[in-house]
Every structure is written in structure tokens, then in C-alpha cells.
Motif scaffolding. Structure first.
Motif: not given
Ligand SMILES: Cc1cc2nc3c(=O)[nH]c(=O)nc-3n(C[C@H](O)[C@H](O)[C@H](O)COP(=O)(O)OP(=O)(O)OC[C@H]3O[C@@H](n4cnc5c(N)ncnc54)[C@H](O)[C@@H]3O)c2cc1C
Length: 333
Positions: A205-207, A232, A236, A239, A241
Motif C-alpha cells: 500500500a502507498g509509496i 504511518e 501520509k 507523502k 513511506a
């Protein structure tokens, strides 16, 4: 030995695209080739990869050897080692650079054995000795506390695997020109001892850590998986990880896939925020290439403060909420 010339880079392909490590190797290879006054070539193995040669040329290769065969679609040790061995025997590069990746770690020692040459693994610096014209390969040892300079004086090619993010790629330039030389794979299927039946992709999930420009990392001092929720949240907002130290992963606070360090991932983001991490050399081996390191630690004597540009001495439970609020305000999240 005199018939061995030029620098060759083994390109890596995943999901139909050339991996970032290939551009990094070509960046390093270009300066080595220029120092020797010789050519830089790339070699690409895979299935339907002809269209990818232009990427290697755009990143500095003079020549690209392609070996296109359905049997090379997925990495398979026997097939890849055999084909690259043949390419090396045909092209006779003086230097061969391979990524210190999952594929490189598997392939390079086998290939070096078959070519009866030496191999320096996990190199973080490469240069040509002006007097001997030999490749000087720098390899961190003793858990990153010392550096060995290795040369391969007699056998060829001089082989190195190179740690990701330690070499700078050239700026992509699509007006660069170069030649593409297709070679036959001629793989004897009966010699392939293993077969890839299925590939299961880990859901991320995510970058991706490797691509993130901001990484928020937690250590054992987070005290549990609960603490990682703050990280986390921060990641977020900025932007970024989430990463972790090995101690945090071993304790089950974070998955092993986000471990950063000597035995984990090597990252080099613009900003690395290390929270409750002591800064052991094995951890720093994975993040010391970061442009700016910010540390939060309650121990003012922690080694991480020697490695970081900015630091906050304090309990992360008190420091992070204010930090998160400030970041939220700054980015308008
Ligand atoms: C061969 C080998 C390979 C290794 N590979 C790796 C690797 O890849 N990656 C890696 O990370 N390690 C690796 N290690 C382990 C490494 O040596 C360290 O043990 C590890 O990095 C320590 O992790 P840590 O900093 O999270 O934990 P600790 O050393 O326990 O440090 C925790 C820190 O948190 C601080 N702290 C505690 N509570 C708080 C709080 N409430 N607020 C703020 N700060 C707090 C403490 O002051 C301390 O500095 C390796 C070791 C070996 C021998």
C-alpha cells in the motif's frame, strides 16, 4: 587479458520496464569507461525486450546486447548464468557491473565461478586506478565500520555487484545514439533445473520505500506496533513511506519487508526521519545516503545524532504529536 575491453552493465527488467538500478549502473559504468577511454555496453535478457534497448542508450550505453527468448521471460538461475557467461566469453568485457539485487546476489557469484574470475560484492564506490588502470572496488565490511578496496589484477572480467542508490545515473537523454546487437539464447531446456510456476506479488500500500522521497522510520524505542501508527500518520501527511530498524522488525512492530540497513533495504531519500532508532552502523548502512536525516531520540548520547543534520532529544510520544501537527499545517493536509 589484453583482448578484454570495455565496461558492461547487466540490465534488469521487471514488469516490462528497465529497473532503476540499471540506470545507476550505467552512470557508474559511463565514468569508468570514460576513464579508460573505452566503450560502455549493456546486456538485456528477457522476452520481448527489444524496445527497452533505447532506455539503456538514453542512460549512457554505447551498445546494447539483447538476448530475447521466451525462456528468459522470468529470471531463472541456470538460464541466465549460462547466457551471460556466453555473452561475456563472446564480448570479453574488461569490467562487468551487476546490481546488488535479489537477482544479482543469486547470479553474480555463480557467474564469477564459471568465468574463473573474482567478484567484489555490495560495492558502494568504483573507480579506475590511474596508474594500473585496474578497477578499484570499495566494499563496506565489519558491519559497515570499515571499507575494503578490492582489485582483481589478473582474471577478467573484473566483476562487481553494486549497492542500489550508491551510484548516480546520468540524466536521461533520448538523443544519445548507440547500436543494438541481438544475440541468440540457444538455451538447452533440459539443463534448466528449476522452473517458475507462479509469481505472487506482495501487496504494497502507498509509496514503495525504494521510491519514497521522505521516509519515516521507527526503531525498538517505539515500544510496539501501536507506536508505528504515529509514523504511518506522519508518512501520509508528508507523502512518504514507513521504514524500520531490524530490532523493530524482529520485535514484530513492523514487517521485515520495511527493514532498512545492511541486511535490509538501502534507501537514499531527500528526508529520513529516524524515530527511536539508536543509529547502529548496520542501520546507517541502509540510510546514510539520505540527503537530510532528522532524529528523534530520548537519549542525547545516541549515535543517530552524530549522523543527523537535525535532532530532537525527547520521548517520541511527546515530540511526534506536535511534529505531526506542524507538518499538517505546513502542507495544508
Ligand atoms: C550482521 C548484522 C546485520 C544487521 N543488519 C541490520 C539492518 O539491516 N538494519 C538494522 O536496523 N539493524 C541491523 N542490525 C542490528 C543493529 O546492530 C542494531 O541492533 C539495530 O539497528 C538496533 O535497532 P534500534 O536502533 O531500533 O534499537 P536500539 O539499539 O534498542 O535503540 C532504540 C533507541 O530508541 C531510543 N528510545 C527508546 N525509547 C524512546 C522513546 N520513547 N522516544 C524516543 N527514543 C526512544 C533509545 O534511546 C535508543 O537509542 C544488524 C546487526 C548485525 C550484527
Amino acid at each position: 587479458m589484453t583482448d578484454y575491453k570495455g565496461v558492461m552493465v547487466l540490465g534488469e527488467v521487471a514488469d516490462g520496464k528497465v529497473e532503476a538500478i540499471t540506470a545507476e549502473l550505467l552512470g557508474a559504468g559511463r565514468s569508468l569507461a570514460d576513464a579508460l577511454g573505452e566503450e560502455l555496453s549493456g546486456v538485456l535478457l528477457g522476452s520481448n525486450i527489444a524496445g527497452l534497448s533505447k532506455d539503456l542508450i538514453a542512460f549512457g550505453a554505447n551498445k546494447v546486447y539483447t538476448v530475447d527468448d521466451p525462456l528468459l521471460k522470468e529470471y531463472q538461475t541456470d538460464a541466465y548464468v549460462t547466457v551471460i557467461q556466453r555473452v561475456c566469453n563472446e564480448v570479453k568485457p574488461s569490467i562487468l557491473l551487476i546490481g546488488q539485487t535479489i537477482i544479482g546476489r543469486d547470479l553474480a557469484p555463480r557467474l564469477a565461478f564459471r568465468l574463473e574470475t573474482g567478484l567484489a560484492t555490495d560495492c558502494v564506490d568504483l573507480h579506475i586506478d590511474p596508474a594500473s588502470k585496474l578497477l578499484v572496488q570499495t566494499h563496506p565490511c565489519y558491519g559497515g565500520n570499515a571499507r575494503a578496496h578490492i582489485v582483481c589484477p589478473t582474471a577478467r572480467p573484473q566483476m562487481a555487484t553494486v549497492r542500489a542508490k550508491t551510484m548516480t545515473p546520468l540524466e536521461r537523454n533520448d538523443s544519445r545514439t548507440g547500436s543494438v546487437i541481438p544475440l541468440q539464447a540457444n538455451i538447452d531446456q533440459s539443463a534448466l533445473k528449476t522452473k517458475v510456476l507462479n509469481r505472487v506479488k506482495e501487496e504494497a500500500a502507498g509509496i514503495r520505500l525504494e521510491d519514497a522521497q521522505v521516509i519515516v522510520s521507527g526503531g525498538r524505542g517505539m515500544g510496539g506496533a501501536e507506536g508505528f501508527k504515529h509514523l504511518e500518520e506522519l508518512a501520509k501527511i508528508v507523502k512518504g513511506a514507513v521504514g524500520a530498524s531490524r530490532a523493530a522488525c524482529d520485535a514484530g512492530y513492523a514487517p521485515a519487508s520495511v527493514q532498512i540497513g545492511l541486511t535490509g533495504k538501502i534507501v537514499a531519500p531527500n528526508l529520513y526521519i529516524a524515530v527511536a532508532i539508536s543509529g547502529a552502523s548496520q542501520h546507517m548502512a541502509g540510510c546514510s545516503g539520505s540527503k537530510v536525516i532528522v532524529a528523534v531520540n530520548k537519549d542525547s548520547e545516541a549515535n543517530i545524532f552524530k549522523e543527523s543534520r537535525y535532532g530532537v532529544v525527547g520521548d517520541y510520544r511527546q515530540v511526534l504529536p506536535a511534529f505531526i501537527e506542524m507538518c499538517r499545517e505546513l502542507v495544508g493536509a
